[in-house]
Design a protein around this motif. Structure first.
Motif, mmCIF file in Angstrom:
data_model
loop_
_atom_site.group_PDB
_atom_site.id
_atom_site.type_symbol
_atom_site.label_atom_id
_atom_site.label_comp_id
_atom_site.label_asym_id
_atom_site.label_seq_id
_atom_site.Cartn_x
_atom_site.Cartn_y
_atom_site.Cartn_z
ATOM 1 N N GLY A 139 36.831 37.498 67.885
ATOM 2 C CA GLY A 139 37.670 37.655 69.059
ATOM 3 C C GLY A 139 38.785 38.641 68.766
ATOM 4 O O GLY A 139 38.624 39.614 68.033
ATOM 5 N N SER A 140 39.948 38.362 69.313
ATOM 6 C CA SER A 140 41.113 39.225 69.122
ATOM 7 C C SER A 140 42.331 38.486 69.640
ATOM 8 O O SER A 140 42.221 37.621 70.528
ATOM 9 N N ILE A 141 43.498 38.847 69.112
ATOM 10 C CA ILE A 141 44.726 38.322 69.695
ATOM 11 C C ILE A 141 44.816 38.718 71.165
ATOM 12 O O ILE A 141 45.451 38.046 71.972
ATOM 13 N N ALA A 142 44.083 39.802 71.526
ATOM 14 C CA ALA A 142 44.014 40.229 72.930
ATOM 15 C C ALA A 142 43.232 39.235 73.784
ATOM 16 O O ALA A 142 43.254 39.317 75.014
ATOM 17 N N GLY A 143 42.548 38.297 73.161
ATOM 18 C CA GLY A 143 41.867 37.235 73.873
ATOM 19 C C GLY A 143 42.692 35.976 73.987
ATOM 20 O O GLY A 143 42.226 34.958 74.511
ATOM 21 N N LYS A 144 43.916 36.051 73.470
ATOM 22 C CA LYS A 144 44.865 34.937 73.574
ATOM 23 C C LYS A 144 46.061 35.293 74.459
ATOM 24 O O LYS A 144 46.631 34.432 75.115
ATOM 25 N N GLU A 145 46.449 36.575 74.445
ATOM 26 C CA GLU A 145 47.602 37.042 75.206
ATOM 27 C C GLU A 145 47.288 38.419 75.788
ATOM 28 O O GLU A 145 46.809 39.296 75.078
ATOM 29 N N VAL A 146 47.586 38.597 77.061
ATOM 30 C CA VAL A 146 47.399 39.908 77.688
ATOM 31 C C VAL A 146 48.604 40.787 77.390
ATOM 32 O O VAL A 146 49.733 40.320 77.361
ATOM 33 N N TYR A 147 48.347 42.065 77.137
ATOM 34 C CA TYR A 147 49.440 43.021 76.931
ATOM 35 C C TYR A 147 49.282 44.203 77.884
ATOM 36 O O TYR A 147 48.211 44.404 78.470
ATOM 37 N N GLN A 148 50.343 44.957 78.028
ATOM 38 C CA GLN A 148 50.359 46.062 78.987
ATOM 39 C C GLN A 148 49.215 47.042 78.711
ATOM 40 O O GLN A 148 49.010 47.467 77.586
ATOM 41 N N ASN A 149 48.480 47.357 79.755
ATOM 42 C CA ASN A 149 47.359 48.305 79.726
ATOM 43 C C ASN A 149 46.138 47.777 78.963
ATOM 44 O O ASN A 149 45.162 48.515 78.775
ATOM 45 N N GLY A 150 46.182 46.537 78.539
ATOM 46 C CA GLY A 150 45.029 45.965 77.838
ATOM 47 C C GLY A 150 43.948 45.473 78.779
ATOM 48 O O GLY A 150 42.790 45.343 78.370
ATOM 49 N N ASN A 151 44.318 45.179 79.990
ATOM 50 C CA ASN A 151 43.494 44.637 81.073
ATOM 51 C C ASN A 151 42.041 44.274 80.734
ATOM 52 O O ASN A 151 41.746 43.135 80.381
ATOM 53 N N HIS A 182 40.451 35.448 65.541
ATOM 54 C CA HIS A 182 41.128 36.344 66.487
ATOM 55 C C HIS A 182 42.174 37.163 65.733
ATOM 56 O O HIS A 182 43.319 36.732 65.588
ATOM 57 N N PRO A 183 41.799 38.347 65.260
ATOM 58 C CA PRO A 183 42.765 39.152 64.494
ATOM 59 C C PRO A 183 43.773 39.869 65.390
ATOM 60 O O PRO A 183 43.474 40.246 66.534
ATOM 61 N N GLY A 184 44.961 40.076 64.819
ATOM 62 C CA GLY A 184 45.907 41.018 65.392
ATOM 63 C C GLY A 184 45.557 42.411 64.892
ATOM 64 O O GLY A 184 44.383 42.777 64.826
ATOM 65 N N ALA A 185 46.567 43.180 64.512
ATOM 66 C CA ALA A 185 46.344 44.574 64.122
ATOM 67 C C ALA A 185 45.635 44.672 62.774
ATOM 68 O O ALA A 185 46.138 44.200 61.752
ATOM 69 N N VAL A 186 44.442 45.268 62.795
ATOM 70 C CA VAL A 186 43.665 45.523 61.583
ATOM 71 C C VAL A 186 43.376 47.019 61.542
ATOM 72 O O VAL A 186 42.808 47.562 62.489
ATOM 73 N N GLU A 187 43.755 47.658 60.457
ATOM 74 C CA GLU A 187 43.551 49.112 60.374
ATOM 75 C C GLU A 187 42.101 49.411 60.003
ATOM 76 O O GLU A 187 41.700 49.336 58.842
ATOM 77 N N THR A 188 41.324 49.742 61.011
ATOM 78 C CA THR A 188 39.923 50.142 60.849
ATOM 79 C C THR A 188 39.706 51.352 61.758
ATOM 80 O O THR A 188 40.670 52.024 62.131
ATOM 81 N N GLU A 189 38.472 51.601 62.149
ATOM 82 C CA GLU A 189 38.197 52.664 63.112
ATOM 83 C C GLU A 189 38.486 52.238 64.553
ATOM 84 O O GLU A 189 38.275 53.007 65.486
ATOM 85 N N PHE A 190 38.975 51.019 64.734
ATOM 86 C CA PHE A 190 39.177 50.468 66.074
ATOM 87 C C PHE A 190 39.992 51.392 66.975
ATOM 88 O O PHE A 190 39.590 51.710 68.099
ATOM 89 N N SER A 191 41.157 51.827 66.486
ATOM 90 C CA SER A 191 42.030 52.649 67.334
ATOM 91 C C SER A 191 41.472 54.052 67.539
ATOM 92 O O SER A 191 41.669 54.654 68.600
ATOM 93 N N GLU A 192 40.767 54.570 66.537
ATOM 94 C CA GLU A 192 40.116 55.882 66.723
ATOM 95 C C GLU A 192 39.069 55.806 67.829
ATOM 96 O O GLU A 192 38.934 56.731 68.628
ATOM 97 N N VAL A 193 38.340 54.702 67.863
ATOM 98 C CA VAL A 193 37.348 54.518 68.924
ATOM 99 C C VAL A 193 38.043 54.352 70.270
ATOM 100 O O VAL A 193 37.649 54.955 71.270
ATOM 101 N N ARG A 194 39.111 53.538 70.281
ATOM 102 C CA ARG A 194 39.839 53.324 71.538
ATOM 103 C C ARG A 194 40.354 54.635 72.105
ATOM 104 O O ARG A 194 40.282 54.873 73.311
ATOM 105 N N PHE A 195 40.864 55.499 71.224
ATOM 106 C CA PHE A 195 41.438 56.766 71.674
ATOM 107 C C PHE A 195 40.462 57.934 71.541
ATOM 108 O O PHE A 195 40.857 59.095 71.539
ATOM 109 N N LYS A 196 39.194 57.589 71.382
ATOM 110 C CA LYS A 196 38.092 58.551 71.440
ATOM 111 C C LYS A 196 38.262 59.733 70.486
ATOM 112 O O LYS A 196 38.137 60.892 70.849
#
Length: 252
Positions: A139-151, A182-196
């Motif tokens: 999962g993700s901490i994003a599955g426990k709490e909504v944050y701005q623009n996470g929709n 449900h992890p919070g911030a993990v430094e992987t390729e996650f953000s590179e994928v998110r920001f294409k």
């Protein structure tokens, strides 16, 4: 035969770290991912290092027919999966709902929710026949709490949280363990994928504090899986020290 772990999204990040760690504990592995070259290289490295048996399946979990064909063609011995790690998942974009890219929405929903379901439906039935097994949902901490623009990303991870709870109930009569991490911030390729592919923007996500790394999550998953038979860890949230929630941080 050694125990078997099936790990989706094994070509990088948490999936790759799980593959390495479980191989070190002499699990044979079924590794899935979209990048054949990376899968094969990982399998080659782990076989050489740990002497385990590994099957690689190049597939996209969004494609139901690919998932069904790849898994159902496994030999009966390989269908005796002890641990399923539903790791494949991603985020696309970080826009307010009114500006969201509907193609990105489809990708996230199809990967994070439907892909998890396609794999779980098949593997859970194998586990039911044996009345044994452990399913771990990423999962993700994003599955426990909504944050701005996470929709929509948050919505998909809220779905994973709900599905995890539902699986725990549905599979209870069969002695199958079900857990979510449900992890919070993990430094992987996650953000590179998110920001294409925008590596500079991705780096800023992890600036000013020490994030988790994939190994931290893999070790925690191993802890969950290695508990005694009577113990099931239902739900676990893990964050870096500097992150108290989805929105509260202590950045230097």
């Amino acid at each position: 035969m050694s125990k078997i772990a099936l790990i989706t999204g094994a070509t990088s990040g948490i999936g790759e770290a799980c593959a390495s760690l479980f191989a070190s504990y002499r699990y044979n592995l079924i590794l899935t991912g979209r990048r054949t070259e990376r899968l094969n290289q990982l399998a080659q490295d782990l076989k050489l290092q740990f002497g385990v048996e590994i099957i690689t399946l190049t597939l996209d979990v969004r494609n139901k027919s690919e998932v069904e064909t790849a898994l159902q063609t496994l030999g009966d011995d390989w269908k005796a999966v002890d641990v399923l790690i539903n790791n494949a998942g991603l985020s696309q974009g970080l826009d307010p709902i009114q500006d969201g890219n509907t193609d990105d929405w489809d990708t996230m929903i199809d990967t994070n929710v439907k892909g998890l379901l396609y794999v779980t439906k098949i593997v859970s039935n194998w586990m039911i026949l044996r009345k044994a097994g452990h399913i771990v949902n990423l999962g993700s901490i994003a599955g426990k709490e909504v944050y701005q623009n996470g929709n929509v990303y948050c919505a998909t991870k809220f779905a994973v949280d709900a599905l995890n709870k539902a699986m725990r109930i549905d599979l209870l009569p069969y002695g199958i363990k079900v857990s979510a991490i449900h992890p919070g911030a993990v430094e992987t390729e996650f953000s590179e994928v998110r920001f294409k592919g925008d590596t500079e923007r991705a780096k800023q996500v992890y600036a000013g504090y020490l994030p988790l790394v994939a190994q931290d999550i893999a070790e925690t998953i191993w802890f969950m899986v290695s508990r005694p038979k009577h113990v099931n860890i239902n739900d676990l949230v893990i964050t870096p020290l500097a992150q108290a929630s989805a929105i509260y941080w202590n950045k230097g």
